[in-house]
Write a protein that holds these residues in place. Structure first.
Motif, short mmCIF file in Angstrom:
data_model
loop_
_atom_site.label_atom_id
_atom_site.label_comp_id
_atom_site.label_asym_id
_atom_site.label_seq_id
_atom_site.Cartn_x
_atom_site.Cartn_y
_atom_site.Cartn_z
N MET A 80 0.83 -1.20 0.00
CA MET A 80 0.00 0.00 0.00
C MET A 80 0.85 1.24 0.00
O MET A 80 0.53 2.24 -0.62
N CYS A 93 -3.96 5.98 8.92
CA CYS A 93 -4.91 6.30 7.86
C CYS A 93 -4.50 7.50 7.02
O CYS A 93 -4.86 7.60 5.85
N ILE A 139 -5.37 8.82 -2.02
CA ILE A 139 -5.72 7.57 -2.72
C ILE A 139 -7.02 6.99 -2.11
O ILE A 139 -7.83 6.38 -2.78
N GLY A 140 -7.24 7.24 -0.83
CA GLY A 140 -8.50 6.90 -0.18
C GLY A 140 -9.44 8.10 -0.19
O GLY A 140 -9.02 9.22 -0.51
N ILE A 199 -19.86 11.98 2.23
CA ILE A 199 -20.15 10.88 1.32
C ILE A 199 -19.53 9.60 1.87
O ILE A 199 -18.31 9.54 2.09
N ILE A 205 -19.03 1.61 8.97
CA ILE A 205 -17.72 2.25 8.83
C ILE A 205 -16.69 1.41 9.59
O ILE A 205 -15.60 1.12 9.09
N ILE A 263 -13.35 -0.67 8.17
CA ILE A 263 -11.99 -0.50 8.69
C ILE A 263 -11.45 -1.85 9.15
O ILE A 263 -10.31 -2.22 8.87
N PRO A 269 -7.16 -1.45 3.10
CA PRO A 269 -6.77 -2.66 3.81
C PRO A 269 -7.65 -2.90 5.03
O PRO A 269 -8.25 -1.98 5.56
N LEU A 308 -5.56 -3.13 14.77
CA LEU A 308 -6.32 -2.34 15.74
C LEU A 308 -7.37 -3.23 16.37
O LEU A 308 -8.01 -4.05 15.68
#
Ligand code: HEC
Length: 476
Positions: free
Chosen positions: A13, A41, A53-54, A61, A71, A75, A85, A91
């Motif tokens: 990534m 992040c 990129i994210g 939105i 959400i 994650i 990812p 986490l």
């Protein structure tokens, strides 16, 4: 070990985003959302959450689900086939919870929450003056014009307003239905006038009807219901129920009521009922959900309805396999019925509605489940209709209306489309069953629940978050 895994997971990534990003120095049980965000992040979603990129977390939105739980799942497990990812090895649930709280809070605070409404807008062909007619009606849902200067407006909490010369009257219509079940997507929904309103005064309302008690109901079983009545001296009178499903079709779900209205040239009423969150029932002709219905104005069934006489089928059904249509309009020239329906994650559809057809939900769809899993591997099957277009990712398509007024000849028969999630109004040029051109008319204000062209050719928009009633008046 954990660090090794982490490096293995993030290295590709890092390369993809070309941003150097140091491995964890945050302690394993760190519980500061902002810190976790910066550590894990920011490289993809931006140091200020502005996106990279994210996606940005400041634009309201959420393409992959806006509920905090969704959400959190995005994650934890990542988003299949995208470069998002999964963080379940890195986490713990509590940490994910704090980072969700952090990004949701930042999103809520972002400036979009108080957008500036422009005084004028320019489009390819025409310019419009923009007026804010109201900013204090919490969730306006539907509008029906009695004449160019007089309209009725529904508000989800159950109120029916009269608007005179652009001013929403403080006194609501009294004695409107008191068996509306609120919560979720329910409430007082659409309003329409009888095509012969001048002669008979009938007004049609749809709402999430709660069974079992009077008053505003919170725990009742509910279902979309259609009534008509008249307004006399500021009171709703003469009410008749013209569509009510059998009690066995009521459920506790507060979602997918559909309920948008349109009339055809013969004066028959079409309305949608969403799948009530049980997708497979949309294919079951013995059930009213996941369908578009057609009834006569008094609630009787037109003899030429496509399933009249078919054993086990409900005779009011006009089409099936419809997920949750919240936009319906009648083409000004052909008289055909068009609808727009919410897809799952992806797969919002614009459909040309034809008698007896199956629009495929959930057997075929361009969308997937919110957790990224597959609903159906098929986007097409024999005997099932293809959408005219689909929006993937979902724009949360809401209402549609054909422009039909001689003052804007270049827009005649164009389709106006409103979006909740992307907060915009679009214009589609349609020839036959093809969309040949698209234009963005307005964006970035609020979730546009409804778009309606008035008898004078002005465009009225009902928005929520923030709540606004806007009028776009063509300027010569
Ligand atoms: C390697 C890059 C990368 C990293 C690191 C990353 N993301 Fe993402 N994330 C993406 C991409 C790409 C998408 C999908 C964007 C798209 O196409 O809409 C995404 C999507 C998301 C979404 C869905 C947004 C929506 O519109 O529904 C959430 C939520 C999210 N990321 C949260 C996080 C959080 C929180 C972290 C840190 C714990 C994180 N991401 C780390 C790349 C990343």
């Amino acid at each position: 070990m954990a660090v090794l895994k982490y490096i293995k997971l993030t290295l590709p990534m890092m390369l993809a985003s070309l941003t150097f990003y140091a491995p964890a120095s945050v302690s394993a049980d760190e519980l500061d959302g902002a810190k976790i965000y910066q550590q894990h992040c920011a490289s993809c979603h931006g140091e200020k959450l502005e996106g990279g990129i994210g996606s940005s977390f400041l634009n309201h939105i959420w393409n992959y689900g806006s509920h905090p739980q969704l959400i959190g799942m995005n994650i934890k497990f990542g988003i299949p086939n995208l470069e998002m990812p999964g963080f379940k090895e890195i986490l713990n649930d509590e940490q994910i919870g704090t980072v969700v709280a952090y990004i949701v809070e930042q999103d809520a605070k972002s400036e979009l929450a108080a957008p500036k409404v422009p005084d004028h807008i320019k489009t390819e062909h025409y310019n419009f003056k923009v007026d804010i007619l109201a900013d204090n009606i919490p969730s306006p849902w539907g509008i029906a014009f009695i004449d160019a200067n007089k309209a009725l407006i529904t508000e989800q909490s159950g109120k029916l307003y009269l608007m005179l010369n652009g001013v929403v009257q403080k006194d609501v219509i009294k004695d409107t239905p008191n068996d509306i079940a609120l919560g979720g997507q329910g409430g007082l929904l659409d309003v329409a006038l009888d095509p012969d309103y001048g002669d008979n005064g009938w007004i049609y309302l749809s709402y999430s009807h709660g069974l079992g008690a009077d008053g505003i109901l919170s725990k009742a079983k509910v279902m979309t219901r259609v009534v008509r009545g008249r307004i006399r001296d500021g009171h709703w009178v003469d009410q008749q129920v013209i569509f009510q499903a059998d009690e066995k079709f009521y459920s506790k779900s507060r979602g997918h009521f559909g309920s948008r209205f349109t009339f055809d040239e013969k004066g028959r009423l079409y309305f949608s009922v969403g799948d009530r969150r049980v997708p497979k029932q949309a294919q079951d002709l013995s059930r009213p959900n996941g369908k578009i219905h057609r009834i006569n104005k008094d609630g009787t069934i037109p003899e030429d309805n496509p399933f009249v006489g078919r054993p086990g089928a409900l005779p009011s059904i006009f089409t099936y396999g419809n997920r949750n249509p919240q936009g319906m309009a009648t083409h000004p020239e052909t008289g055909d019925i068009w609808s727009a329906e919410h897809g799952p994650m992806g797969g919002d559809e614009l459909n040309h509605i034809r008698a007896g057809k199956n629009y495929g939900w959930p057997e075929i769809t361009y969308g997937v489940n919110y957790n990224g899993t597959i609903i159906s591997e098929f986007t097409a099957k024999a005997g099932m209709e293809q959408p005219i277009i689909h929006w993937t990712p979902s724009i949360a398509v809401a209402d549609i209306d054909f422009y039909n007024n001689a003052i804007l000849p270049k827009w005649q028969n164009n389709l106006l489309v409103s979006s909740l999630k992307y907060r915009d109004l679009r214009r589609l040029v349609i020839e036959g069953d093809k969309v040949t051109h698209r234009e963005m008319i307005l964006k970035g204000l609020g979730r546009i629940r409804s778009v309606t062209v008035s008898p004078s050719g002005a465009i009225y928009l009902l928005l929520e978050d923030p709540s606004l009633i806007l009028r776009l008046t063509p300027e010569s």
